[in-house]
Design an enzyme around this catalytic site. Structure first.
Site, mmCIF file in Angstrom:
data_model
loop_
_atom_site.group_PDB
_atom_site.id
_atom_site.type_symbol
_atom_site.label_atom_id
_atom_site.label_comp_id
_atom_site.label_asym_id
_atom_site.label_seq_id
_atom_site.Cartn_x
_atom_site.Cartn_y
_atom_site.Cartn_z
ATOM 1 C CG ASP A 65 -2.105 -0.961 1.040
ATOM 2 O OD1 ASP A 65 -2.403 -1.345 -0.108
ATOM 3 O OD2 ASP A 65 -2.731 -1.329 2.056
ATOM 4 N N GLY A 66 1.978 1.250 0.719
ATOM 5 C CA GLY A 66 2.841 2.434 0.737
ATOM 6 C C GLY A 66 3.388 2.763 -0.634
ATOM 7 C CG ASN A 135 -5.042 5.551 2.520
ATOM 8 O OD1 ASN A 135 -5.865 5.375 1.635
ATOM 9 N ND2 ASN A 135 -4.320 4.563 3.025
ATOM 10 C CG ASP A 136 -4.686 8.261 6.936
ATOM 11 O OD1 ASP A 136 -3.522 8.643 6.770
ATOM 12 O OD2 ASP A 136 -4.971 7.097 7.244
ATOM 13 N NE ARG A 146 2.742 16.084 28.115
ATOM 14 C CZ ARG A 146 4.019 16.312 28.325
ATOM 15 N NH1 ARG A 146 4.703 15.527 29.149
ATOM 16 N NH2 ARG A 146 4.643 17.302 27.722
ATOM 17 C CB THR A 176 -9.596 -0.092 4.383
ATOM 18 O OG1 THR A 176 -8.722 0.576 3.469
ATOM 19 C CG2 THR A 176 -10.965 -0.254 3.746
ATOM 20 N N GLY A 177 -7.771 1.923 6.620
ATOM 21 C CA GLY A 177 -6.444 2.021 7.197
ATOM 22 C C GLY A 177 -6.465 2.355 8.681
ATOM 23 C CE1 TYR A 178 -3.909 4.868 14.289
ATOM 24 C CE2 TYR A 178 -2.715 6.707 13.318
ATOM 25 C CZ TYR A 178 -3.056 5.944 14.426
ATOM 26 O OH TYR A 178 -2.547 6.264 15.649
#
Length: 282
Positions: A65-66, A135-136, A146, A176-178
């Site tokens: 994918d990358g 994608n995102d 934190r 469909t990814g992260y």
């Protein structure tokens, strides 16, 4: 189609075994093939379009994918459609595995395909440059264990106030990814919308949001009581592109630019969901 170029991931096709196999198969069908220099998806500065013949009708991308994301965005200005053949682990964005590549390639040569247009996201800080994502776009903590404090706005109206590890803004393609791993829904890529998914929010009520594709989404990083020097990473399709300091904002919206992806009638989105995502759970 009769004119192809092949773009392969250097690490996954070190001796060009797969490149030569694909090229030989296409040439036996009477096609011309240009084999580009193998790439490393981390080489974001390299111009992949250099040397590609102007008559090229399609790009065959060998990798995961990358590799597919990197090559598809690089070829977008030329409007060359892409088809991915998976040499990686999951390869959800790809159409075929290497052992089933020949029927897929034969379909292209016989013009048994469709071209799907997938919009890119554009993102950037006020007064800065812009980045493009297929994608995102992820705004997340940069190493400290934190929570960060984010506010999220849609067309200027606040829709979320999160103590969380970060916020994901994704396209349907990126669902469909992260975003999926963070609890977001799966979305068919032919649906026009954007997803906002908080990452590990410290709340019982924070949920992923679905907004219109033409909305402008703004993510603001706020200082916390521990530090006014908070910093978040801005990651675009898995590559780090910048940082966000406390008080700064990152705006994300759908771009006018689109990726052209080759689709085969016999392989649907839900076929890929069943074959790849469910298989990975076994």
């Amino acid at each position: 189609m009769k004119h192809f170029c092949i773009i392969a991931n250097r690490a996954k096709d070190e001796n060009k075994e797969y490149t030569n196999r694909i090229a030989g198969f296409l040439q036996a069908l009477g096609c011309s093939v240009y084999a580009a220099v193998p790439i490393d998806p981390a080489e974001t500065e390299r111009d992949l379009t250099r040397g590609i013949p102007p008559e090229t009708e399609a790009a065959i991308v060998l990798g995961g994918d990358g590799t597919f994301l990197h090559a598809a965005k690089a070829l977008e200005p030329l409007q060359i459609p892409v088809l991915g053949i998976n040499l990686g682990n999951l390869g959800f964005l790809t159409t075929s595995e290497i052992h089933t590549a020949e029927p897929a390639l034969r379909s292209l040569v016989q013009d048994a395909y469709t071209i799907q247009k997938l919009p890119l996201l554009t993102a950037g800080k006020k007064g800065g440059g812009c980045w493009y994502a297929m994608n995102d776009v992820v705004i997340s903590r940069s190493g400290y264990s934190r929570l960060l404090h984010f506010q999220v706005f849609v067309n200027g109206e606040m829709v979320g106030d999160y103590q969380s590890d970060g916020v994901i803004v994704s396209t349907p393609t990126g669902s469909t990814g992260y975003s999926m791993s963070a609890g977001g829904p799966l979305v068919s890529p032919d649906v026009r919308l954007l997803l906002i998914t908080p990452i590990c929010p410290h709340s019982l009520h924070a949920r992923p949001l679905v907004v219109a594709a033409d909305a402008e989404i703004t993510v603001r990083l706020l200082p916390t009581f521990r530090s006014r020097q908070e910093e978040a990473l801005v990651t675009v399709d898995g590559d780090e592109y910048g940082t966000l300091s406390a008080g700064e904002e990152c705006a994300v919206r759908t771009s006018d630019r689109q990726i052209s992806v080759l689709r085969l009638a016999e392989v649907t989105f839900w076929d890929r969901v069943r074959g790849k995502l469910q298989h990975s759970e076994r």
